[in-house]
Structures are given as C-alpha cells and as structure tokens.
Write an enzyme that holds these catalytic residues in place. Structure first.
Site, short mmCIF file in Angstrom:
data_model
loop_
_atom_site.label_atom_id
_atom_site.label_comp_id
_atom_site.label_asym_id
_atom_site.label_seq_id
_atom_site.Cartn_x
_atom_site.Cartn_y
_atom_site.Cartn_z
N SER A 1 23.82 40.26 21.14
CA SER A 1 24.72 41.53 21.75
C SER A 1 24.73 43.03 21.42
CB SER A 1 26.70 41.53 22.55
OG SER A 1 26.90 41.49 21.24
N HIS B 1 24.82 53.78 18.92
CA HIS B 1 24.90 55.12 18.96
C HIS B 1 24.12 55.32 18.74
CE1 HIS B 1 29.49 54.09 20.13
NE2 HIS B 1 29.05 52.43 19.50
N HIS C 1 24.19 49.27 26.09
CA HIS C 1 24.55 48.23 25.32
C HIS C 1 24.17 46.67 26.56
CE1 HIS C 1 27.01 45.12 26.97
NE2 HIS C 1 27.60 45.01 25.64
N ASN D 1 23.69 42.85 26.31
CA ASN D 1 24.67 41.61 26.29
C ASN D 1 23.97 39.96 26.96
OD1 ASN D 1 27.24 39.74 26.87
ND2 ASN D 1 26.51 39.27 25.38
N TYR D 2 23.55 39.31 26.60
CA TYR D 2 23.27 38.21 27.08
C TYR D 2 23.64 37.27 26.63
CZ TYR D 2 20.24 41.25 29.66
OH TYR D 2 20.26 42.11 30.35
N ARG D 3 24.23 35.70 27.54
CA ARG D 3 25.02 35.04 26.85
C ARG D 3 24.97 33.41 28.14
NH1 ARG D 3 27.88 38.95 29.11
NH2 ARG D 3 29.51 38.33 30.90
N HIS E 1 17.04 51.47 35.38
CA HIS E 1 17.50 51.22 36.22
C HIS E 1 16.17 50.38 37.50
CE1 HIS E 1 21.94 51.10 37.21
NE2 HIS E 1 21.73 52.61 36.53
#
Lengths: 341, 341
Positions: B97, B101, B111, B113-115, B145
């Site tokens: 993750s 800033h 941001h 995050n891959y899990r 996008h």
C-alpha cells in the site's frame, strides 16, 4: 430512577447555555484579544444550536464552544445498546462542548462536555473534562484535577473516585497504548440509580471501583448540580495554568512537538470518540462536531523522543493513568526533571 | 471459485514485493532528491513487513510504500461478515500500500493498495488506486483513469465498469457528502466467481452495474494478472501528472488550501477506511498503518470557497462521481474555467 422535574428539559438547557456563556466570557477575558464568533444553526431533523469559535487569539490559536439542543425519533444503535429502555422512544438531548487549542505549547489543549438526555421513560446526565498537555507540569495537572474533584465531592465523595478512572479509560488511544492526556473526569448514563460506572469496560478499574462502592443514589437535582459544579470548575481548573505558562518562551522544537501531538488528538477524536461518532451517525452538524480538530497538526512516521528529553516525559509519565496526588515516586521524578511546577 | 496454484502465497507475495520495488524506483527517479528509508518489522502474532518512507523530497513532502505479509488464527468480524466461509480458519494476507503527499498543491495526493487473502477454503484479491487533487485538471484525471482502465481491460472489459463505480462509492466521506477525490479503481473479495461487485452497498451504482453484467468468471491467474496490470498502471498514470505540474508556481493561498484539504484525507482514513480500521483492530503496526496520514494538515471551522474560485471547482466538480471521458458539459465547464489541462 427518580422522576425528573416537570421542566427538566428547560432546566437542563438553561444549565448548559449558562455554562457556555460563563466559559466563553472567562476565555475571552484571559485571551484579551480573541473574540468568539457566534453562529446559530438549525438541524433538519429537529433542534439546533449555537456554535462559538475563536480564531487567532492571543492565547488561543483556535477554540470552539458549542451548544446544541437536538431531538429525534429514535436514538442510534450505539446508544440504545447501552440504554435499552430508550428503544422506540423519541429522544431529546442538550449539551455544551468545548475544545481549546492554545498556541503556546506549554499551555495544554483542553476539552469539556456536559450533556443531558431524555428518551421515553429514561433520562441521564453525562459529561466531563480532560486536559491534554504537550510539555506537562505536575502542578498544572494537579490544579485541573483538584478543581474537578472538589466539584464532584460537593455532591458526593464517591463520585470522583469512579469518574477519574472512567476518564482515564475513555480517553485512551488503544492503537498507541496512550491516554489522550492527563485526564480529568468523565461520566455517562447517570440516572441516579444502580452503580456509578455505566460504561462498556466491565473489566476496567472504574467498574471495579464502582462495584466496591456499591449502589449509589442521586436525585435528578443532585446530578444537575454535579454538571453545574463540574462545568463551573473548568475556569478555576484551567485559567491558572494559562496564567502560569502564557509567557513561557518556546521555539520551533516545541511548536513541532505540539503539532505532532495534536495529531494524536485527531486520531482519538476520529477513531475512538463515541461523541464524534454519534454526531456523524445521527447526521449531526459536521462543522460543529469537527470543531474539536486542531487548526494545524502534523504526522511523522516512526517519531520517537530521545530518552530523558522533555518530549520523552510526556509519554513516559503523562499519557498513562496515574495517581497525581499521592504518588511520591511520581512527584520526585517530576521534581528531578524540572517538570514539577 | 477455482483452485489457486499450489504456490499461491509465494506468488502473491512476490507480486506485491515487486510492485513495491518498481513503484519506489519510479518515485525516486521522478523525485530526483528524496530517497526511501526502509524499515523491516515483525508482527508479534505472525508475519511482518517492510515499510519505506520518503521525507522532504523535491516532489514528495512525505510518502510511504509499505509491504506486509501477515497471518493469524481468525479474521476480525469486519471481514468474516463479508466472507462467512473464512470463519474459524487461519488466514494469510499479503499486500502493498502506498500514499504520497506531494509538496506542490498542483500535484495530487495519491493512494494505491493491492492485496491477497487466503483463509481456509477461500481466497481473494483486492486493491485499487485513487487520486486526490487539490487544484484538479481534467486532463490529469483522465490520464490516471485511462491507464487504470486499460490495465483492467486487458484482463476483461467488464471489470473497469464496476471497479470505477466501486471506487467512487468506497472513497466517500458521508459526513461531508464528498468523494475523497476523482477516484480511480477499487475492488475487493475477488475470487473469480459470482458477481463482480462484492461490497456492502447493495443499493449503489456499482452493485447495479454488476447485476446488469451478470456472473463473471476469472481464474486465479486472471486476478493475479489484474493486480499486476493495475499495479503497473500506477506509474504511467501518475508520473505524467507530476511532470506537467511540478514547475507550476504556487503561494500561500494554494498551500493553505492544500493543508485544509489534507484534513479531509485524514477524516476519510480515520473515520471511513476499512483498511485502516482492520489494521487497528488486528493489532497491526500503527506506524505503518498511519503512514497514510499527511505530514501537515489544517482544519478551519466553516470554511467555504468563494463561488467560481479555483477552490470552488474542486468540490463543485471533482469530489463528485463523474464520467470523466464522455461528459461534454463537464469538459466544457473545465475548459471555460481553465482547468482542462
């Protein structure tokens, strides 16, 4: 549970309105420059309030004192689970809450809240005040605690024994293993019957102390008086601290640490504070609820104060539950490290 | 649900470790000055991770890219309620993750995050990436996008249709009636069977779109590929924005607004983000979890941008779910107000 007087809502409302007035006057007076800006607001689902905010004062970088009177059809699950008799009844709540963020890092941040609820057959008082120093002194901590203890004792000497512990447990950041600050008093769901502790932590010290004291009876009027006494204890418990610290010089180091610790204040309010969560759940007025957040805050990954530094003593001593009056080791440690007075 | 390969955990772990490496390299390269400091840590209940933090870089005021591999006896209720088959089973989770800033208010916060989870008979992938601009441009939003859409489409063209809407719904601040930013993609509980949307908002647009598309089948390998593609879409989706904006001059006004909006980021992460709450509930590593919080943030009671100002367009256009590509009115409004590119 005894019956409340017929004009209980009006009385409770007047009590918290008066507290808001008295406190704002006292704060403006010590600040000398800052003035509270008032905003009246209405709540779509019923009720409203008056928010007062001071910004860029001499002492207070930001501070808010809020009053609200709200009512609705059904209390949210978080409260009904604690007060099942309230289920299915219309409710009424009035209260005042305050958070002050002083500019000088030697002056503690402080919070106060007194509130009254009615829902069908039940009514209760809740409230408290707690102090969050950055560079703490034992004498300041004692001033704040002494005034609040006296305020409680005037109603009944057993109250403070429980409410002090309850405060330590409520204002606790589990994910940091820290209390928010040096505490003060906290109580909730007080209806004058049963045991004094009516919180969720059945294994805690507040619950144990309450059990030890046994059943405790107060009238509606006693609990009204309790809120009044405690609310009026705030200024004498806090103003002397401001007076002692306001001219203490500070630099970038102290300011940086203050902003860092304000981050903890944000963490507590957004992650753990039931009042904040209640407000956001009941479609409360976001700006008034989040008035408690600081004007500026900082996060720093992995920050650890140097052992023995003044920053170190904050978490080593002052963010743990303590007996502030009768612990000789604590007193000596503070004296040795020049954080006694 | 298809069976995962016998070395599923090792594969998933390697995938997210590689993502962490690739992303950190790319970020150091664009920053040019800042370097990630690595810290390895172990979790008492099982597992550990490596946290990488950059501070005071040229582009990035603060940024963290975390990797973790954790396991335990029983998943917390918040997850078991979504995946009842996992109940009573030991679990394994690995993920990466990231939150960045940037200093320049023209560069968005971002941001990722891959899990991957396994618990007894069940496994699933989750993840996503979302962009949070302060002074947004439609072209920047489209870049981000477009890359994520392409990454999804390579696995199956229906995925992005749901994951874009899911992102808008997940990164939503109810108490502000705002999305966190311009979104991106978000998915969870993907096990290759049933409907694509497996979130909690059964009444939302993501659920409706998913229903419209019907059952959707992917193999473990497809979903592995999805995480890999999307993870690799981050740099091409973000670096061009940094390149376009990094030399755009700003002053106190823009900085103040950035700090104010960072307050919203804190509010989302601490009040609404299930990942953060999961971490704090499972006795996760607080410093790594809260690495997502900004180095500096600001709150201001009652702030409202002046109608028609650049600050106004952030909430007027860019913190609402939008069709970023095919909405002519939106495009024209951005062109008229010099926030197209």
């Amino acid at each position: 549970m005894t019956l409340p007087p017929s004009n209980s809502r009006e009385q409770a409302k007047e009590l918290v309105l008066n507290l808001q007035d008295t406190i704002c006057d006292g704060l403006e007076s010590i600040d000398g420059e800052g003035v509270f800006q008032e905003e009246q607001w209405e709540r779509e689902e019923g009720g409203g309030g008056r928010s007062r905010v001071m910004r860029e004062g001499r002492v207070f970088e930001q501070g808010g004192v809020n009053f609200s009177e709200v009512y609705g059809e059904e209390l949210p699950p978080s409260i009904v689970s604690q007060r099942p008799e309230a289920k299915g009844h219309k409710w009424f709540a009035t209260g005042t809450s305050m958070v002050l963020h002083p500019r000088n890092p030697y002056i503690p941040t402080v919070h106060l809240n007194y509130r009254y609820f009615e829902a069908g057959p039940v009514w209760w008082f809740g409230g408290g005040a707690d102090l969050t120093p950055f560079y703490p002194y034992l004498e300041d901590t004692r001033t704040f605690h002494r005034e609040h203890k006296n305020a409680c004792d005037k109603v009944s000497p057993e109250l403070h024994k429980v409410f002090k512990l309850w405060c330590d447990e409520y204002f606790y950041l589990k994910h940091r293993k820290e209390t928010r600050g040096v505490g003060g008093i906290f109580y909730d769901y007080q209806d004058g019957s049963g045991s004094l502790y009516k919180g969720q932590n059945k294994e805690g010290k507040a619950a144990a102390k309450s059990k030890e004291l046994g059943e405790s009876k107060q009238s509606w009027e006693d609990l009204y008086k309790l809120a009044q006494n405690c609310g009026n204890a705030f200024l004498p418990g806090y103003i002397p601290i401001v007076e002692r610290r306001q001219n203490q010089e500070y630099g970038e180091r102290e300011r940086n640490f203050q902003l860092y610790r304000r981050g903890r204040y944000v963490e507590f309010n957004l992650v753990w504070d039931r009042g904040t969560i209640f407000g956001l759940q009941t479609n409360g007025r976001t700006e008034s609820i989040l008035m408690s957040l600081p004007p500026l805050a900082r996060w720093e990954y992995g920050y650890k104060p140097i052992k023995g530094s003044r920053e170190y003593f904050l978490t080593d001593i002052f963010t743990k539950p303590q007996d502030w009056f009768d612990d000789t080791d604590l007193e000596n440690k503070c004296k040795e490290n020049n954080i006694f007075h």
